[in-house]
Design a protein around this motif. Structure first.
Motif, PDB file in Angstrom:
ATOM      1  N   ALA A 144       2.175  -4.392  -1.983  1.00 34.82           N
ATOM      2  CA  ALA A 144       3.284  -4.228  -2.929  1.00 34.82           C
ATOM      3  C   ALA A 144       3.269  -2.828  -3.529  1.00 34.82           C
ATOM      4  CB  ALA A 144       3.195  -5.283  -4.026  1.00 34.82           C
ATOM      5  N   GLN A 145       2.082  -2.358  -3.906  1.00 33.45           N
ATOM      6  CA  GLN A 145       1.964  -1.018  -4.486  1.00 33.45           C
ATOM      7  C   GLN A 145       2.353   0.056  -3.470  1.00 33.45           C
ATOM      8  OE1 GLN A 145      -2.117  -0.933  -5.718  1.00 33.45           O
ATOM      9  NE2 GLN A 145      -1.810  -2.356  -7.426  1.00 33.45           N
ATOM     10  N   ALA A 146       1.905  -0.119  -2.229  1.00 34.55           N
ATOM     11  CA  ALA A 146       2.211   0.864  -1.186  1.00 34.55           C
ATOM     12  C   ALA A 146       3.710   0.897  -0.895  1.00 34.55           C
ATOM     13  CB  ALA A 146       1.432   0.534   0.085  1.00 34.55           C
ATOM     14  N   ILE A 147       4.331  -0.280  -0.807  1.00 35.90           N
ATOM     15  CA  ILE A 147       5.772  -0.339  -0.536  1.00 35.90           C
ATOM     16  C   ILE A 147       6.550   0.305  -1.675  1.00 35.90           C
ATOM     17  CG2 ILE A 147       7.749  -1.905  -0.379  1.00 35.90           C
ATOM     18  CD1 ILE A 147       6.024  -3.774   1.288  1.00 35.90           C
ATOM     19  N   GLN A 148       6.156   0.020  -2.907  1.00 34.30           N
ATOM     20  CA  GLN A 148       6.853   0.608  -4.051  1.00 34.30           C
ATOM     21  C   GLN A 148       6.705   2.127  -4.064  1.00 34.30           C
ATOM     22  OE1 GLN A 148       4.983  -1.792  -7.088  1.00 34.30           O
ATOM     23  NE2 GLN A 148       6.799  -3.071  -7.328  1.00 34.30           N
ATOM     24  N   SER A 149       5.537   2.617  -3.666  1.00 34.71           N
ATOM     25  CA  SER A 149       5.321   4.061  -3.606  1.00 34.71           C
ATOM     26  C   SER A 149       6.232   4.705  -2.563  1.00 34.71           C
ATOM     27  CB  SER A 149       3.853   4.356  -3.277  1.00 34.71           C
ATOM     28  OG  SER A 149       3.630   5.745  -3.147  1.00 34.71           O
ATOM     29  N   VAL A 150       6.305   4.089  -1.383  1.00 34.63           N
ATOM     30  CA  VAL A 150       7.171   4.608  -0.318  1.00 34.63           C
ATOM     31  C   VAL A 150       8.636   4.511  -0.736  1.00 34.63           C
ATOM     32  CG1 VAL A 150       7.984   4.213   2.043  1.00 34.63           C
ATOM     33  CG2 VAL A 150       5.539   4.114   1.531  1.00 34.63           C
ATOM     34  N   GLU A 151       8.991   3.402  -1.370  1.00 36.89           N
ATOM     35  CA  GLU A 151      10.375   3.223  -1.824  1.00 36.89           C
ATOM     36  C   GLU A 151      10.773   4.329  -2.797  1.00 36.89           C
ATOM     37  OE1 GLU A 151      13.190  -0.034  -4.182  1.00 36.89           O
ATOM     38  OE2 GLU A 151      11.049  -0.400  -3.924  1.00 36.89           O
TER      39      GLU A 151
END
Length: 254
Positions: A144-151
């Motif tokens: 979730a943290q990685a996806i939010q960072s990429v987003e």
């Protein structure tokens, strides 16, 4: 299809145009955070691979759904924060459930399955961004943290592109306005030259300059249609100067 307590859904709105970049950046983020990625299968509209993070392993499938991107992570072993859930996850034929998505070879069917998978819509399907601590896994939280960072990275890129597009549109509107003003001035001056000619005055010099101005404006219109804004600006300036010179030449006849 039924699901055990094993699926975490991540929904990213309005970024499907950046799907390839999203997948590449996410895989890089996961690797930097200590994730081992294997069995990679990446296409322009599908990415799926197996992951291992500490003692946890599972599969991750990412697909563009309309204008959005959806990622589905399914646990296949280890990593559960609340150990009481593990019986529910490892029981009930979990391997078959995981395989039904990861090993699905029919892309249309996979799109239908992933697109229709909704957090809370089936037993064991959770919102990857808002899963309670006792229902999450170590990797689902990190994912979730990685996806939010990429987003955030991609949204910043998108905002920059949209701002640039807006600026270009405004510039085009301004150039269109300048062209319209120049044509109006040219039309008025042309009528004055025709009137002077009808009165027997020598207007060849003024007329030649006005014809040159008209040619420059026609070229500016063509350049505007071709997106050559620098050429448009140069032609408009040159045409405006020719109109000024034509007026000066006309005034010399009076």
């Amino acid at each position: 299809m039924s699901y055990s307590v094993s699926s975490f859904v991540y929904f990213v709105q309005d970024l499907s145009e950046y799907f390839d970049d999203f997948v590449e950046r996410l895989m890089s983020q996961l690797a930097l955070r200590g994730t081992a990625i294997t069995d990679q299968h990446v296409e322009s509209d599908l990415a799926k691979f197996k992951v291992r993070y500490m003692d946890e392993k599972g599969t991750l499938i990412i697909m563009p759904i309309g204008r959005d991107i959806k990622a589905v992570y399914q646990v296949s072993g280890g990593g559960i924060l609340r150990k009481g859930l593990w019986g529910a996850i490892t029981g009930g034929g979990l391997s078959t459930i995981v395989g039904s998505l990861f090993e699905e070879s029919n892309k249309d069917r996979l799109l239908s399955l992933v697109g229709g998978l909704v957090a809370g819509g089936a037993t064991g399907v959770y919102d990857g961004f808002n899963t309670a601590m006792q229902e999450a896994t170590e990797f689902s939280r990190m994912l979730a943290q990685a996806i939010q960072s990429v987003e955030e990275e991609l949204r910043e890129i998108k905002r920059g592109k949209e701002a640039a597009i807006g600026a270009r549109r405004e510039e085009v509107r301004e150039l269109e306005s300048q062209l319209e003003e120049a044509y109006t001035e040219l039309t008025v001056l042309k009528e004055e030259i025709d009137l002077a000619a009808s009165e027997g005055k020598k207007v060849d010099k003024a007329k030649n300059r006005l014809e040159r101005a008209e040619k420059l404006l026609e070229e500016a219109e063509e350049s505007l249609s071709a997106g050559k804004r620098a050429k448009v600006k140069a032609n408009i300036r040159a045409a405006q100067r020719m109109i000024e010179l034509a007026r000066e030449a006309l005034e010399e006849t009076t």
